[in-house]
Design a protein around this motif. Structure first.
Motif, short mmCIF file in Angstrom:
data_model
loop_
_atom_site.label_atom_id
_atom_site.label_comp_id
_atom_site.label_asym_id
_atom_site.label_seq_id
_atom_site.Cartn_x
_atom_site.Cartn_y
_atom_site.Cartn_z
N ILE B 20 0.84 -1.20 0.00
CA ILE B 20 0.00 0.00 0.00
C ILE B 20 0.87 1.25 0.00
N ALA B 21 1.92 1.20 0.83
CA ALA B 21 2.80 2.37 0.91
C ALA B 21 3.44 2.64 -0.45
N ASP B 104 8.56 10.51 4.45
CA ASP B 104 9.27 9.80 5.51
C ASP B 104 8.46 8.56 5.90
N THR B 105 9.19 7.47 6.07
CA THR B 105 8.51 6.21 6.35
C THR B 105 8.86 5.77 7.76
N HIS B 106 7.84 5.42 8.48
CA HIS B 106 8.06 4.90 9.83
C HIS B 106 7.35 3.58 9.96
N LEU B 107 8.05 2.63 10.53
CA LEU B 107 7.40 1.36 10.81
C LEU B 107 6.90 1.43 12.24
N SER B 183 13.84 28.55 1.25
CA SER B 183 12.92 27.42 1.11
C SER B 183 11.78 27.55 2.10
N GLU B 184 10.64 27.16 1.61
CA GLU B 184 9.46 27.10 2.46
C GLU B 184 9.07 25.64 2.57
N GLU B 185 8.52 25.28 3.68
CA GLU B 185 8.18 23.88 3.85
C GLU B 185 6.75 23.74 4.29
N VAL B 186 6.09 22.76 3.69
CA VAL B 186 4.70 22.52 4.07
C VAL B 186 4.54 21.04 4.32
N ARG B 187 3.91 20.70 5.39
CA ARG B 187 3.72 19.30 5.68
C ARG B 187 2.30 18.90 5.33
N LEU B 188 2.16 17.76 4.62
CA LEU B 188 0.83 17.31 4.21
C LEU B 188 0.44 16.09 5.02
N LYS B 189 -0.69 15.55 4.66
CA LYS B 189 -1.26 14.46 5.46
C LYS B 189 -0.42 13.19 5.42
N THR B 190 -0.46 12.46 6.49
CA THR B 190 0.31 11.23 6.60
C THR B 190 -0.55 10.03 6.28
N LEU B 191 0.04 9.10 5.52
CA LEU B 191 -0.68 7.86 5.24
C LEU B 191 -0.44 6.89 6.38
N ASP B 192 -1.50 6.34 6.93
CA ASP B 192 -1.34 5.45 8.07
C ASP B 192 -1.98 4.12 7.75
N THR B 193 -1.14 3.08 7.61
CA THR B 193 -1.72 1.77 7.35
C THR B 193 -1.74 0.92 8.60
N LYS B 194 -1.56 1.52 9.71
CA LYS B 194 -1.47 0.84 11.01
C LYS B 194 -0.14 0.14 11.20
N HIS B 196 2.59 0.98 8.83
CA HIS B 196 3.52 1.97 8.30
C HIS B 196 2.87 3.33 8.36
N LYS B 197 3.73 4.28 8.57
CA LYS B 197 3.25 5.64 8.42
C LYS B 197 4.11 6.29 7.37
N VAL B 198 3.48 6.79 6.33
CA VAL B 198 4.25 7.50 5.31
C VAL B 198 3.80 8.94 5.34
N GLY B 199 4.69 9.80 5.77
CA GLY B 199 4.35 11.21 5.81
C GLY B 199 4.92 11.90 4.59
N ILE B 200 4.36 13.02 4.25
CA ILE B 200 4.88 13.74 3.10
C ILE B 200 4.98 15.21 3.42
N ALA B 201 6.10 15.77 3.03
CA ALA B 201 6.30 17.21 3.20
C ALA B 201 6.90 17.74 1.93
N VAL B 202 6.48 18.91 1.54
CA VAL B 202 7.06 19.52 0.35
C VAL B 202 7.77 20.80 0.76
#
Lengths: 548, 207
Positions: B20-21, B104-107, B183-194, B196-202
């Protein structure tokens, strides 16, 4: 060891140097000083070098950075082209490694983001901050917040610490399949009144699962000397299964049945062959020459029967209609030649201001379609000769929708008033017209220059060959324009000409890579009765017309 | 016995979670390439998924490239060896880094009874995390010049250990940072599959 500290205030750093230096009084400062004495060209921003990781070698450092900069300038990282910059400390600093490593682990977490970098802010690299991967918090945080807080904050925001090792794929990303400047050019050149074309491809699938389209040719023929010129029409396939190919100033006939090629003849001295077309019964070959002559050759005896002079420029397109051979000239004129009479020029059609490169009679001889380098498609009434020599005709209708030269022209065998025309590089669109009304029925956008178009006689499909930039051949369904097959890089050069075999199952493609490939794209229908009845109808048509 | 099966279940769930990730990464990368105009719009076709209009690339070369990269990323994720996957957009002329999309991926720690989300839940989760990417055009500066993209992977390595040589086809590189201070940074929603967590920032170059 203390030299960097002394020098730091003098250098054009951001002033935090001294402060952060003071906050980090430990052994790595010796490491810091050692590394800061590396010769690095000040004008180039260095990559985010981790101070605790070794560079390959101090001397090579500057060269490496130059390469890296060059690589970054090109926008990608090449395999082997850049020296690896990030490696764990090894030989050169072996003394430091053991002593530093333990304390390092803690210090890494504790060091404020900016500190090690600022330790490097010396006269060599005034703006090392430029190498931070996107940090905005680094500098101010080091002053106000505690190191641990900064680190946690950075982590939570996704700002990546420089201590991490970064890997990238060795290949650079591929270029876009369509050239954006070309697309822009097409958009700008498109006439204001034209509506955007409907795109047919619904999926990215290349071939229809139910049907196996071969991605390799059935046969490959060598064609040395094939001229790589978009405007010329250099192959023709007769109904007696012979393929005529013009190579430079020579004409060869390849017999598909025997698989052998014979030399038919050559162009007149100093000129070259610019177009070939077999007559309807396959016994005569009409040849357009670069000096403007139109020749008629007898295939059975391999002799030149007639030379019809008069055109002022190369004849890039010829097409037979029973006893008439029509020639399209580089100056835009189209002449009808009656090969039976001495005064062969029976009609002149002036409708193009650019070279005529596409010329096709409708199979029943009623209409003639022509396309030129002036991006114009003309449809002419097929009656000729009855009004005497010197009479000039007017086109039934003229279309200027294409934004590039129109070489690809085809009449539909199952729907007699359907005409397809394809444009060159700046257009890459196939437009479909009703010959009775002149209305545009449909359009198909393709990714590349359209060099020829054919309607498949057995299945309701459209076959197109393309040049720049994909060099592909494509098969689409009609009228939904689903992509049945696309064979990219069918040739190593632009696929310039194509001819469908007499049985309707094989198509020959010729390209500037001096090779002719035969592709078996369709299956023959089992019933043979249909073609016979069609031929009967043709005979009846002809007799009717001759009464006029 | 039950424990073994439990472990097997977990590894299955882990695989599913990784898939899924990866799918999310693939869709995100495609969307970013389209919306940020790295490739012209003719290179993409429309596919409706999760109730969204997704644009995926027709360009076979790009698809192959992305698949190869993601294949390796999958191996890394299975072993937990990488911490971040970053898609950088670099200008063709000058090599300036214009944007960094950092995943960013977190287990999440594995428990034996970890209820994964149902497929329906996952679909809506995917929609929820992809939508912000599509709407980034709202604040990201338009990119005028031709750009190239590159995919980086941040290794989650011990500082102590000797570095393993990069897998075939990958090499060490610098981090493609955006020019400091701009640079400007914006953090978007994190995908949570219980699992893995995949967060995204641009982060983007703000001029």
């Amino acid at each position: 060891m203390s030299s960097p500290r002394k020098k730091a205030p003098k250098t054009p750093s951001r002033g935090r140097t001294a402060g952060s230096q003071n906050r980090v009084p430990f052994t790595p400062s010796s490491l810091v000083s050692g590394l800061s004495s590396l010769k690095l060209s000040p004008s180039k921003p260095a990559p985010p070098s981790n101070p605790f990781l070794k560079r390959k070698s101090p001397q090579k450092g500057s060269v490496g950075f130059a390469q890296l900069q060059a690589g970054a300038n090109r926008g990608f990282v090449q395999r082997g082209g850049i020296e690896s910059k990030l490696e764990v400390v090894s030989a050169d600093f072996v003394g430091l490694k053991t002593s530093v490593s333990d304390s390092l682990k803690q210090e890494v977490a504790n060091i404020p983001k900016g500190a090690p970098k600022h330790g490097f802010d010396d006269r060599f690299l005034p703006n090392r901050e430029a190498i931070h991967p996107g940090h905005t918090l680094a500098a101010p945080a080091s002053q106000s917040a505690s190191p641990g807080h900064t680190h946690r904050l950075a982590e939570s925001l996704g700002i990546l610490p420089e201590t991490k090792r970064v890997l990238t794929f060795h290949e650079s990303a591929p270029a876009p399949s369509t050239d954006p400047t070309l697309a822009l050019q097409r958009q700008l050149a498109r006439p204001l009144y034209s509506r955007p074309a409907g795109v047919g491809t619904s999926t990215g699938a290349v071939t229809n699962k139910a049907r196996r389209i071969p991605t390799t040719p059935d046969r490959v023929l060598e064609a040395p000397g094939f001229v790589d010129d978009y405007y010329l029409n250099l192959i023709s396939w007769s109904c007696s299964n012979e393929l005529a190919v013009a190579l430079g100033d020579n004409i060869y006939i390849w017999s598909a049945v025997q698989g052998k090629a014979t030399h038919l003849g050559t162009a007149p001295e100093g000129s070259y062959i610019s177009s070939v077309d077999f007559s309807g019964d396959g016994t005569y070959l009409g040849v357009g020459v670069g000096n403007g002559d139109v020749e008629v050759w007898d295939i059975e005896t391999n002799t030149r029967l007639r030379v019809m002079e008069g055109h002022q420029a190369q004849v890039a397109a010829v097409h037979w209609n029973e006893h008439l051979i029509t020639s399209g000239c580089g100056d835009g004129s189209i002449w009808h030649h009656d090969v039976r009479v001495a005064r062969h020029k029976v009609m002149e059609l002036l409708g193009h201001t650019g070279e005529v490169c596409g010329l096709k009679w409708r199979p029943d001889g009623e209409l003639l379609a022509s396309g030129g380098n002036d991006n114009v498609v003309n449809c002419w009434d097929g009656r000729a000769g009855s009004v005497g020599e010197g009479h000039r005709g007017q086109p039934k209708w003229t279309k200027r929708n294409h934004t590039a030269a129109v070489k690809a022209i085809a009449w539909c065998p199952w729907q007699s008033n359907l005409l397809a025309s394809g444009g060159g590089t700046g257009d890459a669109t196939v437009h479909f017209w009703s010959s009775t009304t002149g209305a545009r029925i449909n359009s198909l956008q393709t990714p590349a220059q359209v060099t020829s178009v054919h309607f498949s006689p057995h299945s309701k499909e459209l076959f197109t060959t393309h040049g720049f930039p994909t060099n592909s051949i494509m098969l689409h369904t009609w009228p939904s324009f689903d992509k049945v097959a696309e064979i990219r890089d069918a040739h190593d050069a632009r696929v310039l000409c194509s001819a469908v075999g007499p049985a309707g199952d094989v198509v020959a493609t010729a390209a500037g890579d001096e090779v002719i490939k035969l592709w078996k794209l369709w299956e023959l229908p089992s019933k043979k009765s249909k073609p016979k009845s069609m031929r009967h109808a043709e005979v009846v048509d002809k007799s009717l017309r001759s009464i006029r | 016995m039950a424990e073994q099966r439990g472990a097997h279940d977990i590894s299955l769930k882990l695989q599913g979670s990784i898939d899924i990730a990866l799918e999310y990464l693939r869709l995100a990368i495609n969307s970013i390439l389209f919306h940020r105009n790295v490739y012209p719009s003719e290179d993409f076709y429309l596919e409706k998924r999760f109730g969204l209009d997704l644009l995926l690339t027709i360009n076979a070369d790009v698809e192959r490239y992305i698949n190869r990269v993601l294949k390796q990323v999958k191996l890394w994720l299975e072993k937990g060896e990488i911490s971040h996957v970053v898609l950088v957009i670099v200008a063709q002329e000058g090599g300036a880094v214009l944007e960094r999309w950092s995943f960013d991926t977190h287990l999440v720690e594995l428990g034996s009874e970890v209820p994964l989300k149902s497929e329906q839940q996952m679909d809506s989760e995917m929609a929820a995390v992809i939508k912000p990417i599509l709407s980034c055009d709202g604040f990201l500066p338009t990119i005028e010049e031709p750009t190239v993209f590159n995919i980086l992977a941040y290794a989650r390595e011990d500082e102590e250990a000797d570095p393993v040589p990069p897998p075939p086809g990958w090499e060490d590189t610098h981090a493609y940072g955006i020019e400091e201070g701009k640079s400007e940074e914006v953090r978007l929603k994190t995908l949570d599959t219980k699992l893995h967590k995949v967060g995204i920032a641009v982060s983007y170059l703000d001029s």
